[in-house]
Design an enzyme around this catalytic site. Structure first.
Site, short mmCIF file in Angstrom:
data_model
loop_
_atom_site.label_atom_id
_atom_site.label_comp_id
_atom_site.label_asym_id
_atom_site.label_seq_id
_atom_site.Cartn_x
_atom_site.Cartn_y
_atom_site.Cartn_z
CG ASN A 8 -1.85 0.92 0.72
OD1 ASN A 8 -1.78 1.94 0.90
ND2 ASN A 8 -3.54 0.90 1.52
N GLY A 10 0.20 4.35 -0.25
CA GLY A 10 -0.76 5.33 0.84
C GLY A 10 0.26 4.78 2.33
CG ASP A 61 -3.87 -5.45 9.19
OD1 ASP A 61 -3.57 -5.88 8.44
OD2 ASP A 61 -5.07 -5.59 9.73
CB SER A 62 -4.80 -0.23 9.57
OG SER A 62 -4.77 0.09 8.58
CG ASP A 151 -7.66 8.95 4.03
OD1 ASP A 151 -7.29 8.39 4.66
OD2 ASP A 151 -6.23 8.87 3.04
P1 ITT Z 1 -0.75 -3.74 3.28
O1 ITT Z 1 -1.64 -5.60 4.02
O2 ITT Z 1 0.29 -4.48 1.74
O3 ITT Z 1 0.29 -3.40 4.22
P2 ITT Z 1 -3.73 -2.59 2.73
O4 ITT Z 1 -4.22 -2.01 2.03
O5 ITT Z 1 -4.33 -4.19 2.11
O6 ITT Z 1 -1.64 -3.49 2.17
P3 ITT Z 1 -4.66 -3.68 5.73
O7 ITT Z 1 -4.69 -4.95 5.18
O8 ITT Z 1 -4.12 -3.17 6.40
O9 ITT Z 1 -3.97 -3.08 3.79
O10 ITT Z 1 -5.87 -3.17 5.07
C1 ITT Z 1 -6.77 -1.71 5.51
C2 ITT Z 1 -7.95 -1.77 4.89
O11 ITT Z 1 -8.67 0.59 5.23
C3 ITT Z 1 -7.54 -1.14 3.14
O12 ITT Z 1 -8.69 -1.46 2.71
C4 ITT Z 1 -7.05 0.90 3.97
O13 ITT Z 1 -7.18 1.16 2.19
C5 ITT Z 1 -8.40 0.82 5.02
N1 ITT Z 1 -7.50 1.43 5.64
C6 ITT Z 1 -6.40 1.58 6.13
N2 ITT Z 1 -5.73 3.18 6.89
C7 ITT Z 1 -6.42 3.92 6.09
C8 ITT Z 1 -6.80 5.21 6.31
O14 ITT Z 1 -5.69 5.58 7.14
N3 ITT Z 1 -7.10 6.05 5.09
C9 ITT Z 1 -7.79 5.56 4.46
N4 ITT Z 1 -8.77 3.73 4.40
C10 ITT Z 1 -7.60 3.24 5.41
NA NA Z 2 -3.28 -6.12 3.80
#
Ligand code: ITT
Ligand code: NA
Length: 192
Positions: A8, A10, A61-62, A151
């Site tokens: 990701n 971002g 993870d978020s 966002d």
């Molecule tokens: P990685 O696992 O490769 O790091 P990912 O995008 O799959 O990348 P996650 O599995 O942690 O990451 O999923 C996080 C989801 O939550 C993903 O849909 C993001 O767009 C969203 N998300 C997390 N933080 C965010 C933020 O600061 N602003 C907007 N959306 C966010």
């Molecule tokens: Na992910």
């Protein structure tokens, strides 16, 4: 130098804004477990990534937790973003009385050491240090074209995260707060 294992861009942009660019992106696609617990997902990912990379790594993870839906999509946020899209998450939330939501972030760091001074997950080897951040806001109709993911529909103090630049978003965001907690520990390690 910090190795941030993520696909990701971002997340990497925000980590660089907070950590003075001293962040290298690794796109190794580590196996992600299914769990209701972001900490468990991140810890497992960090361990897998450390095994693969063979050097200190951080993963994050978020997710977005909507109160009216008992925290959904939470750990399934990436899947819901891909399948429904954020516009439909807004449409589903709109008729609800309660538009409150929270973003949560867990940073997991693994360097093969025992982490005597860090909050760590020790249910596997090697242990993984864990740092969390959270921010509360409101789900709104999409506004702004900065940031990533949810966002545009996450409003904090009258503006969406997509209406802030990365530095401003970091001052308030779940990820900014988790990074602050991580950095406080990371920079203090040598002084222990
Ligand atoms: P990685 O696992 O490769 O790091 P990912 O995008 O799959 O990348 P996650 O599995 O942690 O990451 O999923 C996080 C989801 O939550 C993903 O849909 C993001 O767009 C969203 N998300 C997390 N933080 C965010 C933020 O600061 N602003 C907007 N959306 C966010
Ligand atoms: Na992910």
């Amino acid at each position: 130098m910090l190795r941030f294992v993520t696909g990701n861009d971002g997340k990497v942009r925000e980590a660089r804004a907070a950590l003075d660019d001293d962040v290298t992106q690794f796109t190794y696609d580590y196996p992600e477990i299914q769990s209701p617990d972001l900490g468990a997902i991140a810890a497992h990912g960090a361990r897998e990534a450390y095994r693969e990379v063979g050097a200190p790594v951080m993963v994050e993870d978020s997710g977005l937790f909507v109160d009216a839906f008992a925290g959904f999509p939470g750990p399934y946020s990436a899947y819901v973003e891909d399948t429904l899209g954020i516009e439909r998450v807004w449409r589903l939330t709109e008729p609800e009385d309660d538009h409150a939501a929270a973003f949560r972030s867990v940073i997991a760091y693994c360097d093969g050491s025992g982490f005597a001074s860090a909050p760590a997950v020790r249910d596997g080897e090697p242990p993984v240090a864990i740092f969390e951040g959270r921010v509360e806001g409101t789900i709104v109709a999409p506004r702004g074209d900065g940031g990533f993911g949810y966002d545009p529909i996450f409003e904090y103090d009258d503006r969406t995260f997509a209406e802030m630049d990365p530095e401003e978003k970091n001052e308030h965001s779940h990820r900014g707060r988790a990074i602050d907690a991580f950095v406080e520990w990371y920079d203090g390690q040598g002084e222990a």
